[in-house]
Design a protein around this motif. Sequence first.
Motif, PDB file in Angstrom:
ATOM      1  N   TRP A 296      36.330  77.581  86.392  1.00  0.00           N
ATOM      2  CA  TRP A 296      35.966  76.765  87.540  1.00  0.00           C
ATOM      3  C   TRP A 296      37.227  76.437  88.325  1.00  0.00           C
ATOM      4  CZ3 TRP A 296      30.776  75.570  88.377  1.00  0.00           C
ATOM      5  CH2 TRP A 296      29.920  75.927  87.330  1.00  0.00           C
ATOM      6  N   ALA A 297      37.043  76.013  89.564  1.00  0.00           N
ATOM      7  CA  ALA A 297      38.193  75.663  90.394  1.00  0.00           C
ATOM      8  C   ALA A 297      37.785  74.604  91.408  1.00  0.00           C
ATOM      9  CB  ALA A 297      38.735  76.892  91.115  1.00  0.00           C
ATOM     10  N   VAL A 304      42.720  75.377  89.007  1.00  0.00           N
ATOM     11  CA  VAL A 304      41.725  76.084  88.197  1.00  0.00           C
ATOM     12  C   VAL A 304      41.502  75.256  86.942  1.00  0.00           C
ATOM     13  CG1 VAL A 304      41.121  78.262  87.098  1.00  0.00           C
ATOM     14  CG2 VAL A 304      42.647  78.257  89.070  1.00  0.00           C
ATOM     15  N   VAL A 305      40.241  74.942  86.642  1.00  0.00           N
ATOM     16  CA  VAL A 305      39.932  74.014  85.551  1.00  0.00           C
ATOM     17  C   VAL A 305      38.839  74.578  84.662  1.00  0.00           C
ATOM     18  CG1 VAL A 305      40.644  71.973  86.860  1.00  0.00           C
ATOM     19  CG2 VAL A 305      38.279  72.753  86.991  1.00  0.00           C
ATOM     20  N   CYS A 306      38.750  74.006  83.454  1.00  0.00           N
ATOM     21  CA  CYS A 306      37.727  74.439  82.500  1.00  0.00           C
ATOM     22  C   CYS A 306      36.387  73.785  82.843  1.00  0.00           C
ATOM     23  CB  CYS A 306      38.150  74.087  81.076  1.00  0.00           C
ATOM     24  SG  CYS A 306      38.196  72.315  80.773  1.00  0.00           S
ATOM     25  N   LYS A 307      35.357  74.159  82.115  1.00  0.00           N
ATOM     26  CA  LYS A 307      34.008  73.684  82.417  1.00  0.00           C
ATOM     27  C   LYS A 307      33.876  72.178  82.214  1.00  0.00           C
ATOM     28  CE  LYS A 307      29.269  75.210  81.839  1.00  0.00           C
ATOM     29  NZ  LYS A 307      28.366  76.152  81.163  1.00  0.00           N
ATOM     30  N   ARG A 308      34.481  71.652  81.148  1.00  0.00           N
ATOM     31  CA  ARG A 308      34.361  70.223  80.882  1.00  0.00           C
ATOM     32  C   ARG A 308      35.093  69.405  81.949  1.00  0.00           C
ATOM     33  NH1 ARG A 308      35.471  68.501  74.858  1.00  0.00           N
ATOM     34  NH2 ARG A 308      34.357  66.661  75.628  1.00  0.00           N
ATOM     35  N   CYS A 309      36.258  69.844  82.342  1.00  0.00           N
ATOM     36  CA  CYS A 309      36.983  69.144  83.404  1.00  0.00           C
ATOM     37  C   CYS A 309      36.285  69.308  84.747  1.00  0.00           C
ATOM     38  CB  CYS A 309      38.422  69.651  83.496  1.00  0.00           C
ATOM     39  SG  CYS A 309      39.448  69.168  82.072  1.00  0.00           S
ATOM     40  N   PRO A 318      32.100  65.716  96.351  1.00  0.00           N
ATOM     41  CA  PRO A 318      32.666  66.828  97.122  1.00  0.00           C
ATOM     42  C   PRO A 318      33.674  66.400  98.178  1.00  0.00           C
ATOM     43  CG  PRO A 318      30.393  66.381  97.793  1.00  0.00           C
ATOM     44  CD  PRO A 318      30.658  65.540  96.579  1.00  0.00           C
ATOM     45  N   SER A 319      33.702  65.119  98.527  1.00  0.00           N
ATOM     46  CA  SER A 319      34.695  64.669  99.509  1.00  0.00           C
ATOM     47  C   SER A 319      36.097  64.625  98.909  1.00  0.00           C
ATOM     48  CB  SER A 319      34.326  63.286 100.037  1.00  0.00           C
ATOM     49  OG  SER A 319      34.340  62.325  98.984  1.00  0.00           O
ATOM     50  N   ILE A 320      36.177  64.621  97.585  1.00  0.00           N
ATOM     51  CA  ILE A 320      37.483  64.624  96.907  1.00  0.00           C
ATOM     52  C   ILE A 320      37.761  65.963  96.252  1.00  0.00           C
ATOM     53  CG2 ILE A 320      38.834  63.593  95.025  1.00  0.00           C
ATOM     54  CD1 ILE A 320      37.474  60.958  95.601  1.00  0.00           C
ATOM     55  N   SER A 321      36.796  66.508  95.523  1.00  0.00           N
ATOM     56  CA  SER A 321      37.001  67.766  94.798  1.00  0.00           C
ATOM     57  C   SER A 321      35.815  68.693  95.027  1.00  0.00           C
ATOM     58  CB  SER A 321      37.185  67.491  93.300  1.00  0.00           C
ATOM     59  OG  SER A 321      37.414  68.691  92.603  1.00  0.00           O
ATOM     60  N   LYS A 322      36.083  69.828  95.648  1.00  0.00           N
ATOM     61  CA  LYS A 322      35.041  70.826  95.910  1.00  0.00           C
ATOM     62  C   LYS A 322      35.066  71.840  94.776  1.00  0.00           C
ATOM     63  CE  LYS A 322      35.547  70.269 100.896  1.00  0.00           C
ATOM     64  NZ  LYS A 322      35.928  70.910 102.165  1.00  0.00           N
ATOM     65  N   VAL A 323      34.150  71.662  93.819  1.00  0.00           N
ATOM     66  CA  VAL A 323      34.157  72.474  92.600  1.00  0.00           C
ATOM     67  C   VAL A 323      33.335  73.737  92.813  1.00  0.00           C
ATOM     68  CG1 VAL A 323      33.658  72.498  90.136  1.00  0.00           C
ATOM     69  CG2 VAL A 323      34.370  70.381  91.234  1.00  0.00           C
ATOM     70  N   ARG A 324      33.918  74.859  92.474  1.00  0.00           N
ATOM     71  CA  ARG A 324      33.222  76.141  92.575  1.00  0.00           C
ATOM     72  C   ARG A 324      33.513  76.963  91.326  1.00  0.00           C
ATOM     73  NH1 ARG A 324      31.583  73.414  95.989  1.00  0.00           N
ATOM     74  NH2 ARG A 324      31.220  73.881  98.207  1.00  0.00           N
TER      75      ARG A 324
END
Length: 1181
Positions: A296-297, A304-309, A318-324
């Motif tokens: 994930w990112a 780039v982050v793991c699923k739990r993070c 989404p206004s702070i972190s747009k996870v994709r």
Amino acid sequence: MNTTDSDMSLQVPGQSDPRRSSLCSDDGLLDDGPLWQDEGTFSSQGSFYLPDSGRLPTANKDDSSQLSAPVIKMGWLDKNPPQGALYYQRRWVKLDVDYLRYFDNDKDVYSKGIISTAFITNVTSVGELKFEVVTNNRTFIFRAESDAERNDWVTVLQDIRGRHRHSTINPGSPLVPDYQGYLELRGLRSKLYTVVASDKVFLYKNIDDYRIGVGITSIEMNVGNVKDTDRRSFDLTTPYRIFSFVAESEQLKEQWVDAMRNAIGEALSNSEVAERIWMEPSNSSCADCGAPKPEWAAINLCVVVCKRCAGEHRGLGPSISKVRSLKMDKKVWTEELIQVFLLLGNKRVNSFWAANVPPSEALTPSSCSEERRRFIANKYRQGKYRKYHLLYGNQKELNNALCINVQCSDVLETLSLIFCGADVNCSTGMTSNPSPLSLALAHSQPLQAELINHNLNTELPGSSESLPMEPEHYLPAPCVSHNGFLFKTASMVRAITERKVKDEFSRRWCMLNDGTFSYYESDKNSNPNGALKASDIVCLAVDPPEKHGYDYTFELYSESERLYLFGTDDPESHKEWVKSIAKSFIPATAEPLLRLGFERIGRLKCKEGLNLQTSKVGWFALVGSTLHVYLGGSQGEEIHLRKLNELSIQQDNEVLVLVEKGRTLYIEGERKLDFSGWCVAIQAAAGSGGDTLSQQQLTETDIPIIVHSCIGYITQCGLTSEGIYRKSGVNSRVAALCERFRRDARSVFLKEGEHQVDDVSNTLKRFFRELEEGLFTSQDSKTWLSIAANQDESMKISQYKVLLDKLPRVNKATLQALINHLYCVQRFSELNQMNLHNLAIVFGPTLFQTDGKDYTAGRAIEDLIEHYTLIFEVDEQQLKKQLDEIKVIIQVREKLNTKFPSTEPGGHFICTVYLEEKKQTAEQHVKIPGAMTAAELTYEVLDRRNIPVKEKEYWSCWEVCDKEEMERPLHYQERVLPILHSSGSDSNLLIKKHLAMEAMLVYLASKVDPSKHGMMKFREERSILGLGLSSGNFHDRYFILSFTSLRMYKDVRSNRPERDWPVKNLKVYLGIKKKLRPPTCWGLTVVYEIKKQEKPERQQWYLCCDTQSEMREWHATFLSIQYDGDVWCQDGFQQTRASRVLPDTRHGNVSLIPLRGSENEMRNSVATFSQDPLAIFRDVR
């Protein structure tokens, strides 16, 4: 029990557990029925196992392809079946964010049961060592080995339940399944409810179990393959099991197969982005906790982050972190966004985000959800750990710094400015580029633009009272400064074609400062005569000495299409100016180019690889015959221009095409002035640069093209020529041919009739005689000659091999090619009278460049030819095959007497045709007259193999292109020779049955309307300079095929067609290459060709149908319209055995050329074709 991260990967067994390896549930999910068989026996509990025929070889133990999510916890537990039985069964249990899975043992890949964590309502401890996992209507009881272990499981499960998020691949969600329904699994007494969701397949006992999230197992489709087996049956094959399914109908089977193949495509394509992102080493660990292989990112935060993070990032909003997802959100991952992540990487980004993390607050992969939530909020919502910019707190200066920085390539600085308060929507004060985003685009900084674009609405981190707030002025990167006198001509709008004398230059005081190059009337003037911003300089060309009146000159090309010429007589001053100006406009990402002794350096737009729909900005430097390239943020690479397969200018002189092995680069002429200079310089650099071997134009195998061409021609046309290499050619013709090769060997094509064998052989000898440094090098040639005097043959061979290994790469490859050729020549000495001794007499003095007064040089060459297989360690089988091919050429030439009387029409080609499959035992060498049709060729091959043609058997000749993964049945009246002309080395002719012809004829017979219309999925050919749809994907379009044209509409309601092609110019092939990821397997590749005299036009695109029958109908309609309904010979194949129609008498004769071998061999073989399709038919004089 807790395990380390290194233990948390799925272990694939080296051997199956003999105790139990079935996927049968012990929970009564299958009514005690067997799921599938193993070795045809029952287990002790009445379960069937997988039979030998269904088991594939076991995968490598380190294979983790089945691992869909990081395992949070795993270990042995005892499980009580839900029917209330008193006994417990030992199970290996794994828990990830989405599922609790249990297996027979720790070696199994597929579970006996899965429980969706989304449906778990409660987890409690019950009794001694036991705990319950409760769903809406099911309770599962597990027993641990100790209280501590039991409590650990309960804690982790409760945490998952409390923090559960519905995953995008969770089959419990009604929105996720791509296809679902009942399928029968062979060996099972009942059907299973099967769900295809994204890149996985889930098996459930029934639809009710699916709705409550309790299933049997899941199958990762990234290791799957789907194959039709019967009318209603198909196999899903994985490295661990074969799942044999039976659908309720043939139509449903096709839909299931399509759905599963789509899932495979989804799985394979999804992993591409992740693999590319992980190429940056720091991206292979989570930026927050360090867990391996994060999928994930946060695309706006560039981590780039793991699923739990990632779950905690989503909690920020989404206004702070747009996870994709790296594996599921394909459309988000543009090439520019991928390059941003590769350029920055977690390590560099954390130098900003995590510059001040206290060790006590740092996360680990085993950190609990509460710790993650707190840390990630502090890091990104509060900005607690970030590295504060010097301008933090001064909004005006931050905005100003942002506007300056987006014009260069420092993306990390931009990220630092944005998340320290710079306003990405601030005004730049420029009308043409009012925002930082437009400013970045104007300065060709796509990575900067991508970062800004994802942060247009980002909520910035909170401030901290303890941080310094004193404003400081932003200091941009140190600018290059230089000044001094130069001599300048008037600026020009056209390329310089004549020598500029000193009188045309004027002395000017020049200054390079603050990113601007200015020139003044004198060093006393304060107002410049003119100025050129460094950002407007697109190219710097360094002229060779004494090109103009001043010995040392350089040219500057501007964005506004103007050329500035400066000169000086001082080489040191010239060198310093070139270095300073280049440094002022070359970005940091391409800084290594500045260390080169370049002749030309600058910016160009280009396209390459699979991403041909948008241009990249590249930085290029030409050094000798090597073109150094930096594209985007990628590593630099080198293109060896003398080894290009092709170098051409296309699209009305607007595109320079460089073709090398495995790659094509399209350089675009964004500005005509500097582009024309690049074209001239690159073409000159790609030509022969001198008289040494390494300076010649080379093939892919490092052999000079002149050597390769001459050897190829003589092999084809001169091996039976008496006295070959001993007889002299016409000196004037030899000199002219040598000069043509010297100018541009790539453009010389030797043709029988135009070039005499003795002229070509003498050209080859003259090349080696005049070769600077010689073939054996001036340093070692005497050593070669001294070895020839050795009487010990074995010692001599060993010494030759040592010297061979010392030769430079090009010399060694050239020597081997030449000795291989001479070995073949002497093998046919009974025809050409050139035995080993005669060849040595001729080539000894030539190759060693001696006077030939003694036989020492000849002795050395004789040794090399005689012991060729030992010295060069030649594959005997390959050599035998080569000699056999030469024999075929000689035999056919003798049989046909090569040069026919001018009254006898018909030239012939020797072509390799394959029967049913492409392999050596299926080869047929067939003589192809100019008038031979596909039906005649088909019958010729079948006749040779004594294969009778039965009724309802539709044997056809197919044009098969391995590279494009497509094939086309030739129409039975279609002539074969033009097909050989147009096909490349990766194409071949194949005789096989047309299995769909019967169905096509039935369909055409039943049609009332000869035209056809309907929806298909369309995609433009990406390799044609990137033209076409912007996304590069397949799009639904409505097509109408009539007698005259094929028209494409946006949808069925559209009145005006988007495209219109004449049917007569279309070639329709079956199949689409897999790398394009077609949405279905029923695809057509369509080629559109117009043979204009001045410039042929060729386009290619792809059509996908939903079913096989639909594809057949479109293909049949195409053929019917193109051939006026005459798709197949109505009188049967036997009529084609009539004597062939002789070609037009204006056609002459042709050399016998076998069309097979490597691409270079093909190029020589079809040299006659490549210039003029009719050239090969001209009379041999």
